[in-house]
Design an enzyme around this catalytic site. Structure first.
Site, PDB file in Angstrom:
ATOM      1  N   ASP A 155     -15.492 -76.159 -37.030  1.00 51.79           N
ATOM      2  CA  ASP A 155     -15.700 -77.222 -38.042  1.00 51.79           C
ATOM      3  C   ASP A 155     -15.586 -76.686 -39.470  1.00 51.79           C
ATOM      4  O   ASP A 155     -14.874 -77.253 -40.297  1.00 51.79           O
ATOM      5  CB  ASP A 155     -16.993 -78.026 -37.802  1.00 51.79           C
ATOM      6  CG  ASP A 155     -18.289 -77.260 -37.923  1.00 51.79           C
ATOM      7  OD1 ASP A 155     -18.248 -76.016 -37.964  1.00 51.79           O
ATOM      8  OD2 ASP A 155     -19.358 -77.917 -37.988  1.00 51.79           O
ATOM      9  N   SER A 202     -45.607 -85.400 -38.035  1.00 49.59           N
ATOM     10  CA  SER A 202     -44.686 -85.100 -36.935  1.00 49.59           C
ATOM     11  C   SER A 202     -45.525 -84.868 -35.688  1.00 49.59           C
ATOM     12  O   SER A 202     -46.563 -84.200 -35.761  1.00 49.59           O
ATOM     13  CB  SER A 202     -43.881 -83.847 -37.260  1.00 49.59           C
ATOM     14  OG  SER A 202     -43.386 -83.300 -36.061  1.00 49.59           O
ATOM     15  N   SER A 214     -32.049 -80.611 -36.217  1.00 50.35           N
ATOM     16  CA  SER A 214     -32.205 -80.830 -37.668  1.00 50.35           C
ATOM     17  C   SER A 214     -31.284 -81.945 -38.152  1.00 50.35           C
ATOM     18  O   SER A 214     -31.711 -82.824 -38.905  1.00 50.35           O
ATOM     19  CB  SER A 214     -31.997 -79.537 -38.470  1.00 50.35           C
ATOM     20  OG  SER A 214     -30.759 -78.974 -38.182  1.00 50.35           O
ATOM     21  N   ASP A 251     -22.196 -81.589 -36.748  1.00 56.59           N
ATOM     22  CA  ASP A 251     -23.438 -82.118 -36.179  1.00 56.59           C
ATOM     23  C   ASP A 251     -23.778 -83.467 -36.804  1.00 56.59           C
ATOM     24  O   ASP A 251     -24.114 -84.429 -36.118  1.00 56.59           O
ATOM     25  CB  ASP A 251     -24.595 -81.140 -36.420  1.00 56.59           C
ATOM     26  CG  ASP A 251     -24.295 -79.758 -35.896  1.00 56.59           C
ATOM     27  OD1 ASP A 251     -23.322 -79.617 -35.140  1.00 56.59           O
ATOM     28  OD2 ASP A 251     -25.022 -78.816 -36.249  1.00 56.59           O
TER      29      ASP A 251
HETATM   30  C1  GLA Z   1     -23.885 -75.099 -35.842  1.00 58.49           C
HETATM   31  C2  GLA Z   1     -23.438 -75.741 -37.154  1.00 58.49           C
HETATM   32  C3  GLA Z   1     -22.163 -76.556 -36.925  1.00 58.49           C
HETATM   33  C4  GLA Z   1     -21.098 -75.720 -36.243  1.00 58.49           C
HETATM   34  C5  GLA Z   1     -21.661 -75.034 -35.002  1.00 58.49           C
HETATM   35  C6  GLA Z   1     -20.675 -74.078 -34.375  1.00 58.49           C
HETATM   36  O1  GLA Z   1     -24.273 -76.089 -34.942  1.00 58.49           O
HETATM   37  O2  GLA Z   1     -24.454 -76.583 -37.654  1.00 58.49           O
HETATM   38  O3  GLA Z   1     -21.720 -77.049 -38.161  1.00 58.49           O
HETATM   39  O4  GLA Z   1     -20.541 -74.796 -37.123  1.00 58.49           O
HETATM   40  O5  GLA Z   1     -22.838 -74.312 -35.299  1.00 58.49           O
HETATM   41  O6  GLA Z   1     -19.600 -74.769 -33.851  1.00 58.49           O
END
Ligand code: GLA
Length: 392
Positions: free
Chosen positions: A40, A71, A129, A173
């Site tokens: 990404d 929480s 997160s 994510d």
């Molecule tokens: C974490 C990061 C993502 C991506 C993955 C690896 O989850 O938050 O942005 O880089 O690692 O693919």
């Protein structure tokens, strides 16, 4: 989380924040990346799905500060006063960061009380997160009378995490959490941010997520070092083949031409990114054709590349991947997420799941001395409001 647990948390909200208007309820899923790892932030392709677990958030607008945040994972109530949005080193930094990002470019949320709960394991590579951030973004914006689009929610959450919390993550994510569609995977081009929903066209095949029991965070892991290595590799490659915006736009032929100029380690990092991005394109095709065998092979190749070329696996991930692959009905398996711990994802015949769950925990425990945990998930839907007006 079951309906009963959600009701218990609604009661807890009333106990802690008082009777009054019904709180709004929002949900944001976690994400499982099927394939396309460490592509990404290199402008490559990714193919994640939203899992069925995630963050539930009860919110109620109030007249005055301080805002109160609770929480279910932490006994201490957090207070936020106006103008106090700088990091305090606790879990609520994600909330402060999202409010900050929203205020800077989208809307001005009013004060509110909030209760966070959920069933997503933390530091497991399942984007807990991003899930918390996106839930906060859509809830807080809705209290301000603004419906965020999926892209806007993803952008606010990404800015929160990378600029305010200071974790140098890519965009996958937050996009997966904000834009996923039930029974589909999200094929995202991280350079153009264009995306397509690909139907999960594998009847009878389950997505199994296995946690190694090794927790990990991006901060303090070699994640940042990998990013720097990729930038350096790109710089050298561009010197040979001409300007390219990102490693995800470099072809295998161009990489071969630049190979003699690249130090060995950088060549391995770049090869992983270039080949992994191509694997994602092929995986999307296999999924469309319902070809679970070739999809499974692509998952296995991805794991080998992350282990040997990109070097972000660990002995526990390798052990769980190998043990999983040796089980009946498993079509493919790989580490998912940033690596260095966390989870594997496997494609497995639904009717082989009971035998897998019977055998694999003890095999893995014997190999590593750790306790694994497993969940089976289907591709779930995006972050959304579940109930209540919430806009006061
Ligand atoms: C974490 C990061 C993502 C991506 C993955 C690896 O989850 O938050 O942005 O880089 O690692 O693919």
């Amino acid at each position: 989380m079951r309906e009963r647990e959600i009701e218990e948390h609604r009661r807890l909200f009333r106990e802690r924040f008082g009777e009054g208007e019904e709180p709004g309820l929002f949900f944001a899923p976690g994400r499982v990346n099927l394939i396309g790892e460490h592509t990404d932030y290199n402008g490559g392709l990714v193919l994640p799905l939203a899992c069925e677990q995630g963050t539930f958030l009860f919110v109620r607008k109030k007249e005055d500060y301080p805002m109160l945040l609770l929480s279910s994972r932490n006994p201490h109530m957090v207070k936020i006063s106006p103008g106090h949005l700088h990091p305090a080193g606790d879990w609520a930094d994600y909330v402060r960061a999202v409010l900050h990002a929203l205020r800077e470019e989208m809307c001005d949320p009013p004060p509110f009380d909030a209760l966070y709960c959920g069933d997503l394991p933390l530091e497991a590579g399942l984007s807990s997160s991003a899930s918390l951030e996106v839930a906060t973004a859509i809830a807080a914006a809705s209290l301000a009378g603004t419906e965020l689009s999926g892209e806007e929610a993803a952008r606010a959450a990404w800015r929160a995490e990378s600029e305010f919390v200071g974790v140098p993550c890519g965009i996958m994510d937050q996009y997966a959490v904000s834009l996923a569609r039930s029974s589909h995977l999200l094929l995202l081009d991280c350079a153009s941010l264009s995306y397509r929903h690909i139907p999960y066209n594998l009847p009878g095949v389950s997505i199994l997520v296995g946690h190694t029991g090794v927790r990990r965070t991006l901060a303090g892991s070699p994640y940042q070092l990998r990013r720097r290595e990729c930038e350096e590799a790109l710089r050298i490659i561009c010197g040979v083949v001409g300007e390219r915006a990102c490693l995800g736009r470099v072809t295998e032929e161009e990489l071969a031409a630049a190979a003699p100029h690249l130090p060995e380690t950088l060549l391995r990092r770049a090869r992983h990114v270039v080949e992994e991005s191509r694997r994602v394109a092929r995986a999307a095709r296999s999924l469309q054709e319902g070809d679970v065998e070739s999809l499974g092979n692509l998952l296995n190749l991805s794991h080998a590349s992350l282990r040997d070329l990109y070097e972000v696996s660990c002995p526990e991930l390798d052990a769980l991947q190998e043990i999983s692959l040796a089980q009946r009905g498993v079509w493919g398996c790989r580490m998912t997420g940033a690596g260095f711990g966390g989870c594997v994802v496997a494609l497995i015949d639904g009717n082989a799941v009971p035998a897998y769950l019977e055998k694999v925990p003890s095999l893995y425990r014997t190999a590593t001395g750790r306790d694994p945990s497993f969940t089976v998930t289907l591709p779930g839907g995006r972050a959304r409001r579940l109930k209540g007006e919430g806009s006061g």
